[in-house]
Design a protein around this motif. Structure first.
Motif, mmCIF file in Angstrom:
data_model
loop_
_atom_site.group_PDB
_atom_site.id
_atom_site.type_symbol
_atom_site.label_atom_id
_atom_site.label_comp_id
_atom_site.label_asym_id
_atom_site.label_seq_id
_atom_site.Cartn_x
_atom_site.Cartn_y
_atom_site.Cartn_z
ATOM 1 N N ALA A 247 12.615 -6.249 16.518
ATOM 2 C CA ALA A 247 11.281 -6.211 17.137
ATOM 3 C C ALA A 247 11.191 -5.098 18.169
ATOM 4 C CB ALA A 247 10.975 -7.560 17.773
ATOM 5 N N GLN A 248 12.229 -4.914 18.952
ATOM 6 C CA GLN A 248 12.212 -3.857 19.966
ATOM 7 C C GLN A 248 12.173 -2.469 19.329
ATOM 8 O OE1 GLN A 248 15.628 -4.743 22.394
ATOM 9 N NE2 GLN A 248 14.613 -6.421 23.473
ATOM 10 N N GLN A 249 12.859 -2.293 18.216
ATOM 11 C CA GLN A 249 12.788 -1.011 17.516
ATOM 12 C C GLN A 249 11.383 -0.763 16.968
ATOM 13 O OE1 GLN A 249 15.834 -1.024 14.524
ATOM 14 N NE2 GLN A 249 17.526 -0.979 16.000
ATOM 15 N N THR A 250 10.767 -1.803 16.416
ATOM 16 C CA THR A 250 9.392 -1.658 15.908
ATOM 17 C C THR A 250 8.436 -1.299 17.034
ATOM 18 O OG1 THR A 250 9.871 -3.275 14.171
ATOM 19 C CG2 THR A 250 7.557 -2.782 14.612
ATOM 20 N N LEU A 251 8.566 -1.984 18.156
ATOM 21 C CA LEU A 251 7.692 -1.717 19.298
ATOM 22 C C LEU A 251 7.927 -0.319 19.859
ATOM 23 C CD1 LEU A 251 7.980 -5.200 21.056
ATOM 24 C CD2 LEU A 251 5.964 -4.276 19.913
ATOM 25 N N SER A 252 9.161 0.124 19.875
ATOM 26 C CA SER A 252 9.452 1.482 20.353
ATOM 27 C C SER A 252 8.766 2.524 19.481
ATOM 28 C CB SER A 252 10.965 1.723 20.369
ATOM 29 O OG SER A 252 11.609 0.831 21.252
ATOM 30 N N ALA B 12 0.839 -1.201 0.000
ATOM 31 C CA ALA B 12 0.000 0.000 0.000
ATOM 32 C C ALA B 12 0.871 1.246 0.000
ATOM 33 C CB ALA B 12 -0.914 0.001 1.218
ATOM 34 N N PRO B 13 0.424 2.321 -0.655
ATOM 35 C CA PRO B 13 1.239 3.547 -0.693
ATOM 36 C C PRO B 13 1.341 4.228 0.667
ATOM 37 C CG PRO B 13 -0.920 3.911 -1.691
ATOM 38 C CD PRO B 13 -0.812 2.437 -1.444
ATOM 39 N N GLU B 14 0.337 4.060 1.531
ATOM 40 C CA GLU B 14 0.379 4.712 2.839
ATOM 41 C C GLU B 14 1.260 3.916 3.797
ATOM 42 O OE1 GLU B 14 -2.325 3.728 1.361
ATOM 43 O OE2 GLU B 14 -3.511 5.481 0.803
ATOM 44 N N ASP B 15 1.652 4.576 4.893
ATOM 45 C CA ASP B 15 2.459 3.916 5.909
ATOM 46 C C ASP B 15 1.634 2.856 6.629
ATOM 47 O OD1 ASP B 15 4.578 5.538 5.269
ATOM 48 O OD2 ASP B 15 4.069 7.063 6.776
ATOM 49 N N ALA B 16 2.342 1.899 7.218
ATOM 50 C CA ALA B 16 1.670 0.824 7.939
ATOM 51 C C ALA B 16 0.980 1.365 9.188
ATOM 52 C CB ALA B 16 2.676 -0.256 8.329
ATOM 53 N N THR B 17 -0.084 0.701 9.599
ATOM 54 C CA THR B 17 -0.838 1.105 10.769
ATOM 55 C C THR B 17 -0.288 0.434 12.023
ATOM 56 O OG1 THR B 17 -2.403 -0.692 10.394
ATOM 57 C CG2 THR B 17 -2.913 1.438 9.392
ATOM 58 N N GLY B 18 -0.807 0.852 13.176
ATOM 59 C CA GLY B 18 -0.375 0.273 14.437
ATOM 60 C C GLY B 18 -0.580 -1.228 14.519
ATOM 61 N N PRO B 19 -1.766 -1.767 14.178
ATOM 62 C CA PRO B 19 -1.940 -3.219 14.226
ATOM 63 C C PRO B 19 -0.964 -3.968 13.332
ATOM 64 C CG PRO B 19 -4.073 -2.126 14.097
ATOM 65 C CD PRO B 19 -3.032 -1.061 13.896
ATOM 66 N N ALA B 20 -0.671 -3.422 12.155
ATOM 67 C CA ALA B 20 0.268 -4.091 11.260
ATOM 68 C C ALA B 20 1.674 -4.091 11.856
ATOM 69 C CB ALA B 20 0.269 -3.410 9.898
ATOM 70 N N ASP B 21 2.096 -2.964 12.419
ATOM 71 C CA ASP B 21 3.418 -2.904 13.046
ATOM 72 C C ASP B 21 3.503 -3.847 14.239
ATOM 73 O OD1 ASP B 21 4.451 -1.084 11.256
ATOM 74 O OD2 ASP B 21 3.855 0.662 12.433
ATOM 75 N N LEU B 22 2.415 -3.942 14.990
ATOM 76 C CA LEU B 22 2.407 -4.835 16.151
ATOM 77 C C LEU B 22 2.531 -6.290 15.712
ATOM 78 C CD1 LEU B 22 2.187 -4.443 19.199
ATOM 79 C CD2 LEU B 22 -0.257 -4.851 19.019
ATOM 80 N N ALA B 23 1.806 -6.658 14.671
ATOM 81 C CA ALA B 23 1.923 -8.022 14.148
ATOM 82 C C ALA B 23 3.315 -8.277 13.576
ATOM 83 C CB ALA B 23 0.860 -8.258 13.076
ATOM 84 N N ALA C 120 -3.596 3.665 19.457
ATOM 85 C CA ALA C 120 -4.413 2.791 20.303
ATOM 86 C C ALA C 120 -3.647 1.532 20.687
ATOM 87 C CB ALA C 120 -5.699 2.419 19.564
ATOM 88 N N GLN C 121 -2.667 1.140 19.876
ATOM 89 C CA GLN C 121 -1.902 -0.069 20.156
ATOM 90 C C GLN C 121 -0.662 0.202 21.005
ATOM 91 O OE1 GLN C 121 -2.897 0.808 16.990
ATOM 92 N NE2 GLN C 121 -4.682 -0.551 17.079
ATOM 93 N N SER C 122 -0.450 1.421 21.444
ATOM 94 C CA SER C 122 0.767 1.757 22.183
ATOM 95 C C SER C 122 0.866 0.984 23.489
ATOM 96 C CB SER C 122 0.823 3.257 22.448
ATOM 97 O OG SER C 122 0.938 3.977 21.239
ATOM 98 N N ALA C 123 -0.241 0.843 24.202
ATOM 99 C CA ALA C 123 -0.203 0.124 25.477
ATOM 100 C C ALA C 123 0.178 -1.338 25.266
ATOM 101 C CB ALA C 123 -1.555 0.231 26.173
ATOM 102 N N GLU C 124 -0.438 -1.986 24.285
ATOM 103 C CA GLU C 124 -0.098 -3.379 24.010
ATOM 104 C C GLU C 124 1.342 -3.509 23.538
ATOM 105 O OE1 GLU C 124 -1.891 -7.196 21.482
ATOM 106 O OE2 GLU C 124 -2.801 -5.199 21.307
ATOM 107 N N ALA C 125 1.808 -2.557 22.735
ATOM 108 C CA ALA C 125 3.198 -2.581 22.283
ATOM 109 C C ALA C 125 4.151 -2.422 23.457
ATOM 110 C CB ALA C 125 3.425 -1.474 21.254
#
Length: 700
Positions: free
Chosen positions: A404-409, A379-390, A417-422
């Protein structure tokens, strides 16, 4: 029931049905559902009471065609051609309502026509046999299919008195008769010379490996539930027609509105619309569960879509997503789910693809988990929080901890909305890698835990806060947070966290902090951790010179894991407590180099130096073997190495003083004794020097 005013009698043969009428009637016929010749009988206006008319009514079920023809030419026809010929004759005779030759059954007329042609009874039997064979082949190949009563999959949730999930199979549920599904492989088709040209493989019904008839792909075709009209306009139009003028719910409009909400990913709104009427929700369980999947990530208490996880159509996607977790042996059609994901519009792929990737990770399928994420990487847009978390979970599964730690950071810093789970996964990644965490992370986790204390993630954030404090070196604060957590959430959560916390303290805490917690743990009779943590704590206590504490921890209720290492640890503790015979008992049956060294130590304590020398000789440690032989007084063993430091002492001991008459009197003998005494002093001095050097080098 039909009275005898019109029908006088009904007789049948294997190939015909004869109807005798009790009146001068008019009969007409037509074909119904491509399977029946229907005869419509009505009385003539000028009919007499005693006139009798006969007309035949033939039944042609597609699954059981039985006709009698004596003509060899007719027998050479295909089953479809024979059926069509008979139907054509039925229509011709039915159209001639008033003709005299209408009298008599159609079967009799066909037989008369057959007798006018060349043939015999043998040819008739042969034709019947060929026809029966052709029909059987057609039924086997699926050209002819019997009409059977289908069983619908229960729409309401069925609760059994026992947990039926423990069984490998269950009662096969069947979906609607109109349901169809795509084959498992769209580029594979098996055909033969007997297949009809119009046969459609895609239209064939498909069942799962558990015997469940797959639902129609249209039932979950969420990508087709919208038009090119702007969403706001579509929603407003549907909502305007949701209720009739008498405030009654328009079910069709409500269904369309719910589907529209699902198309745009509004799960809660779709469920609310379907829940307006209980009957509407009961009739569409697939839509209810799809709403829950989009809102909560799975179907929660649903028990409908999960049956279709291994269908060959897009139903497999929603069957997989409907389950909170996939079992390692559960059959799923991963390829069909990936095809269905790729066919979705981008805004739905952003919702579905991360969830599907996580499901694949649960069953260890990292390749397909990565494929699911690639469907939105283009997709042309940046990835979303759920995609980065997965993606972070995928990186952790592949062992790419730093990535993985860099992605979560990045997710945490984005404040999505996914920041807490990350943040929770960020702490867990450091725990898995056994690396330290910055102290500011623990503060951030605590802030999230306070803010989301009523959220389902609240308990996980409290747990992550305790672990983050410990991984950042704040051990006292971690135990204080653990005590506060116990007072609020009970002992089970506290016990599980204490196990993790004691493990972190054992691996990372300074000696003083570790000993403080180890003594507290050893004195608390109720405190129990797991066997591996027990072993680590006992091993470190013994290494720090506290064998009593090590023994106390090792004898806790959970004990040590039964292994060679645990037996060696118990033997070491026994030796530190000067119990050599107990140590040898612990080492019974253990044949390792470490165990043999411990045996040598135990025999040294009992002054069995010959055995010690033999053990070290087997281990290839010559110096230790010679030293044990020296202590045992085994001079013959010491003679084997002339270069060893004990060699001069051995020579000195074995040397006899010269008392021969060749010496020059008393003065000569005294001079020789002084010389030998000086040599002995030099040997002893050299031996002591070597011993001090060996002690300085920590040589046993």
């Amino acid at each position: 029931l039909i009275d005898r005013q019109f029908i006088a009698s009904v007789t049948s043969t294997p190939s015909s049905l004869r109807i005798a009428f009790a009146c001068d009637c008019i009969a007409s016929s037509f074909v119904a559902r491509e399977a029946f010749v229907v005869v419509d009988v009505s009385k003539r206006p000028d009919a007499t009471e005693n006139s009798v008319t006969e007309l035949a009514r033939l039944k042609w079920p597609e699954s059981d065609v039985r006709l009698s023809f004596s003509s060899a030419a007719v027998a050479e026809q295909t089953p479809d051609q024979i059926v069509e010929t008979a139907r054509s004759k039925a229509r011709d005779y039915a159209r001639r309502e008033s003709a005299p030759d209408v009298l008599g059954s159609l079967g009799t007329l066909v037989a008369e026509e057959s007798q006018s042609e060349t043939g015999s009874l043998d040819e008739l039997a042969e034709a019947q046999q060929k026809l029966a064979h052709r029909v059987a082949v057609a039924a086997t190949q699926g050209i002819l299919a019997p009409t059977v009563r289908q069983i619908d999959l229960p729409l309401g949730k069925m609760r059994a008195q026992i947990d039926t999930d423990v069984f490998d199979s269950s009662v096969p549920y069947l979906a609607d008769d109109s349901d169809t599904a795509q084959p498992n492989s769209l580029n594979l088709r098996i055909t033969s010379s007997s297949d009809l040209p119009t046969r459609s493989v895609a239209a064939e019904l498909q069942s799962t490996s558990m015997g469940v008839r797959c639902i129609s792909p249209d039932a979950v075709a969420v990508d087709t539930w919208s038009t090119n009209v702007p969403p706001a306009q579509q929603i407003s139009e549907f909502r305007a027609g949701l209720f009739t003028e008498f405030d009654r719910l328009n079910h069709d409009v409500a269904l369309d509105l719910a589907k529209l909400y699902l198309h745009y990913g509004f799960g809660a709104e779709a469920r609310q619309v379907l829940s307006i009427d209980a009957d509407l929700a009961r009739k569409h369980p697939a839509l209810i569960e799809m709403s829950d999947i989009m809102e909560y990530g799975d179907a929660r208490d649903g028990d409908y879509l999960r049956h279709f996880a291994d269908c060959g159509s897009r139903a497999a996607l929603w069957g997989i997503l409907a389950q909170a977790r996939l079992g390692p042996s559960q059959p799923v059609n991963a390829d069909a789910a990936l095809r269905a994901t790729t066919a979705l519009p981008l805004h739905l792929r952003r919702i579905v693809a991360p969830k599907l990737s996580r499901r694949f990770l649960e069953i260890g399928d990292e390749a397909r988990a990565e494929t699911a994420l690639r469907s939105i990487d283009r997709a042309p847009e940046d990835a979303t929080g759920p995609a980065d978390l997965a993606r972070a979970e995928l990186q952790m599964a592949k062992g790419e901890t730093e990535a993985a730690q860099q992605t979560l950071s990045g997710i945490v810093a984005s404040n999505e909305a996914q920041s807490a789970e990350a943040l929770i996964q960020f702490v867990d990644s450091h725990l898995a890698a056994d690396t330290l965490i910055d102290g500011s992370v623990a503060t951030l986790v605590e802030a999230y835990a306070i803010e989301m204390r009523g959220h389902p993630l609240g308990a996980e954030l409290k747990r992550a806060h305790v672990l983050a404090l410990a991984k950042s070196g704040q051990f006292d604060e971690a135990f204080d947070a653990l005590r506060r957590l116990k007072s609020r959430d009970g002992t089970k959560t506290e016990r599980d966290l204490r196990v993790l916390l004691l493990g972190i303290v054992t691996r990372n805490a300074p000696d003083v902090v570790f000993l403080e917690r180890a003594f507290d743990y050893g004195r608390d009779a109720q405190a129990i951790t797991n066997a591996l943590t027990n072993f680590a704590m006992a091993e470190r206590s013994a290494a720090l010179g506290f064998p009593q504490l090590a023994e106390l921890i090792a004898n806790k209720a959970d004990g040590l894991p039964v292994s060679a290492k645990s037996k060696e640890l118990l033997a070491r503790i026994a030796l530190d407590l000067e119990r050599p015979f107990e140590a040898e008992a612990h080492l019974f049956g253990v044949e390792t180099d470490t165990a043999n060294r411990l045996r040598a130590r135990a025999n040294s304590m009992t002054q069995n130096y010959e055995t010690v020398a033999s053990i070290f000789a087997q281990l290839g440690e010559e110096d230790r073997s010679l030293r044990a032989a020296w202590l045992a007084g085994d001079w013959s063993s010491l003679d084997r190495d002339e270069t060893h430091r004990f060699a001069p002492v051995t020579d000195l001991i074995e040397t006899q003083m010269d008392t021969s008459e060749n010496l020059d009197g008393m003065l000569g003998r005294m001079s020789e004794a002084l010389r030998e005494s000086a040599e002995a002093r030099e040997v002893i001095q050299s031996l002591l020097t070597n011993a001090r050097e060996a002690d300085a080098a920590n040589e046993p």
